[in-house]
Design a protein around this motif. Structure first.
Motif, PDB file in Angstrom:
ATOM      1  N   GLU A   1       0.834  -1.209   0.000  1.00  0.00           N
ATOM      2  CA  GLU A   1       0.000   0.000   0.000  1.00  0.00           C
ATOM      3  C   GLU A   1       0.868   1.258   0.000  1.00  0.00           C
ATOM      4  OE1 GLU A   1      -3.262   2.353  -0.372  1.00  0.00           O
ATOM      5  OE2 GLU A   1      -3.195   0.168  -0.568  1.00  0.00           O
ATOM      6  N   ALA A   2       1.949   1.259   0.778  1.00  0.00           N
ATOM      7  CA  ALA A   2       2.850   2.416   0.784  1.00  0.00           C
ATOM      8  C   ALA A   2       3.429   2.653  -0.609  1.00  0.00           C
ATOM      9  CB  ALA A   2       3.970   2.201   1.805  1.00  0.00           C
ATOM     10  N   ILE A   3       3.747   1.589  -1.311  1.00  0.00           N
ATOM     11  CA  ILE A   3       4.237   1.706  -2.690  1.00  0.00           C
ATOM     12  C   ILE A   3       3.150   2.321  -3.573  1.00  0.00           C
ATOM     13  CG2 ILE A   3       4.935   0.379  -4.734  1.00  0.00           C
ATOM     14  CD1 ILE A   3       6.313  -1.579  -2.701  1.00  0.00           C
ATOM     15  N   ARG A   4       1.925   1.844  -3.430  1.00  0.00           N
ATOM     16  CA  ARG A   4       0.818   2.401  -4.226  1.00  0.00           C
ATOM     17  C   ARG A   4       0.612   3.883  -3.935  1.00  0.00           C
ATOM     18  NH1 ARG A   4      -1.343  -2.843  -3.661  1.00  0.00           N
ATOM     19  NH2 ARG A   4      -2.331  -2.414  -1.678  1.00  0.00           N
ATOM     20  N   GLN A   5       0.870   4.293  -2.699  1.00  0.00           N
ATOM     21  CA  GLN A   5       0.682   5.694  -2.304  1.00  0.00           C
ATOM     22  C   GLN A   5       1.814   6.586  -2.800  1.00  0.00           C
ATOM     23  OE1 GLN A   5      -2.081   6.908  -0.977  1.00  0.00           O
ATOM     24  NE2 GLN A   5      -2.992   4.889  -0.761  1.00  0.00           N
ATOM     25  N   GLY A   6       2.914   5.987  -3.272  1.00  0.00           N
ATOM     26  CA  GLY A   6       4.017   6.778  -3.812  1.00  0.00           C
ATOM     27  C   GLY A   6       5.167   7.037  -2.859  1.00  0.00           C
ATOM     28  N   ILE A   7       5.309   6.213  -1.825  1.00  0.00           N
ATOM     29  CA  ILE A   7       6.407   6.394  -0.868  1.00  0.00           C
ATOM     30  C   ILE A   7       7.749   6.405  -1.599  1.00  0.00           C
ATOM     31  CG2 ILE A   7       6.830   3.959  -0.311  1.00  0.00           C
ATOM     32  CD1 ILE A   7       6.547   6.793   2.268  1.00  0.00           C
ATOM     33  N   HIS A   8       8.719   7.129  -1.066  1.00  0.00           N
ATOM     34  CA  HIS A   8      10.026   7.260  -1.707  1.00  0.00           C
ATOM     35  C   HIS A   8      10.960   6.095  -1.396  1.00  0.00           C
ATOM     36  CE1 HIS A   8       8.562  11.481  -1.214  1.00  0.00           C
ATOM     37  NE2 HIS A   8       8.790  11.421  -2.507  1.00  0.00           N
ATOM     38  N   GLY A   9      10.763   5.444  -0.244  1.00  0.00           N
ATOM     39  CA  GLY A   9      11.613   4.322   0.153  1.00  0.00           C
ATOM     40  C   GLY A   9      10.916   3.481   1.193  1.00  0.00           C
ATOM     41  N   LEU A  10      11.396   2.255   1.360  1.00  0.00           N
ATOM     42  CA  LEU A  10      10.848   1.336   2.359  1.00  0.00           C
ATOM     43  C   LEU A  10      11.956   0.900   3.295  1.00  0.00           C
ATOM     44  CD1 LEU A  10       8.764  -1.125   0.156  1.00  0.00           C
ATOM     45  CD2 LEU A  10       7.845   0.620   1.692  1.00  0.00           C
ATOM     46  N   ARG A  11      11.613   0.664   4.538  1.00  0.00           N
ATOM     47  CA  ARG A  11      12.473  -0.008   5.498  1.00  0.00           C
ATOM     48  C   ARG A  11      11.713  -1.257   5.909  1.00  0.00           C
ATOM     49  NH1 ARG A  11      12.639  -2.478  10.602  1.00  0.00           N
ATOM     50  NH2 ARG A  11      14.720  -2.315  11.439  1.00  0.00           N
ATOM     51  N   LEU A  12      12.297  -2.417   5.650  1.00  0.00           N
ATOM     52  CA  LEU A  12      11.645  -3.700   5.934  1.00  0.00           C
ATOM     53  C   LEU A  12      12.506  -4.556   6.825  1.00  0.00           C
ATOM     54  CD1 LEU A  12      10.544  -5.224   2.503  1.00  0.00           C
ATOM     55  CD2 LEU A  12       9.117  -4.010   4.119  1.00  0.00           C
ATOM     56  N   ASN A  13      11.856  -5.377   7.600  1.00  0.00           N
ATOM     57  CA  ASN A  13      12.514  -6.469   8.291  1.00  0.00           C
ATOM     58  C   ASN A  13      11.938  -7.736   7.671  1.00  0.00           C
ATOM     59  OD1 ASN A  13      13.235  -8.570   9.966  1.00  0.00           O
ATOM     60  ND2 ASN A  13      13.212  -7.276  11.789  1.00  0.00           N
ATOM     61  N   PRO A  14      12.664  -8.379   6.763  1.00  0.00           N
ATOM     62  CA  PRO A  14      12.112  -9.530   6.054  1.00  0.00           C
ATOM     63  C   PRO A  14      11.739 -10.689   6.970  1.00  0.00           C
ATOM     64  CG  PRO A  14      14.290  -8.948   5.200  1.00  0.00           C
ATOM     65  CD  PRO A  14      14.007  -8.054   6.354  1.00  0.00           C
ATOM     66  N   GLY A  15      12.324 -10.733   8.162  1.00  0.00           N
ATOM     67  CA  GLY A  15      12.032 -11.829   9.079  1.00  0.00           C
ATOM     68  C   GLY A  15      10.692 -11.723   9.762  1.00  0.00           C
ATOM     69  N   ASN A  16      10.006 -10.600   9.615  1.00  0.00           N
ATOM     70  CA  ASN A  16       8.737 -10.487  10.333  1.00  0.00           C
ATOM     71  C   ASN A  16       7.557 -10.072   9.454  1.00  0.00           C
ATOM     72  OD1 ASN A  16       8.744  -7.677  10.087  1.00  0.00           O
ATOM     73  ND2 ASN A  16       9.391  -7.324  12.185  1.00  0.00           N
TER      74      ASN A  16
END
Length: 158
Positions: free
Chosen positions: A92-107
């Motif tokens: 959803e953040a991508i659809r909204q046009g966010i400039h970058g993501l911070r993810l923790n792939p483990g969760n």
């Protein structure tokens, strides 16, 4: 003593260059509820005035992810969505046009969900910062190593 600088690949979060010889950029994070547009924008503006180049926002639920559309166009600096536990929030953040993501792939629910986020971010040209901490390591890693340890850092997450 002389240190050799290694060139890294340069990426951009909005117009801010990172790596590859770019100047050091300053990032901070809001502590407002991302659903509170005015309080969040006030904090983003204050951080920008203090010298921040990039601001990270917590996106703990779908209401916060959807409210990015009200914050992004008014922000003076690029924004990064901090995502935990639900890959749908990243999408959803991508659809909204966010400039970058911070993810923790483990969760965020397994390799397939990480793959979906990576594919969507790649298609949108959005960089992802991987952040892992001991409190949110994948259960398989904890079972394999018994606890958070240097040997478990990032092993098998992607």
């Amino acid at each position: 003593m002389t240190f050799e600088r290694k060139k890294t690949r340069q990426i951009h979060i909005g117009p801010v260059a990172i790596g590859g010889g770019a100047p050091v950029s300053v990032q901070s994070m809001t502590n407002t509820k991302t659903t509170d547009t005015e309080a969040t924008l006030a904090q983003i503006r204050a951080l920008a005035a203090a010298g921040c180049d990039i601001v990270r926002l917590a996106v703990p639920d779908m209401d916060a992810a959807r409210n990015l559309k009200n914050i992004l166009p008014k922000s003076p600096v690029p924004l990064v969505a901090d995502i935990h536990f639900d890959y749908h929030l990243a999408l959803e953040a991508i659809r909204q046009g966010i400039h970058g993501l911070r993810l923790n792939p483990g969760n965020i629910g397994g390799e397939e969900n990480v793959r979906k986020v990576v594919e969507a971010a790649k298609a949108a040209g959005i960089p992802i910062r991987i952040g892992v901490n001991a409190g949110s390591l994948d259960k398989k890693l904890l079972a394999k190593y018994g606890a958070a340890c240097p040997h478990s850092r990032g092993a098998g997450l992607l």
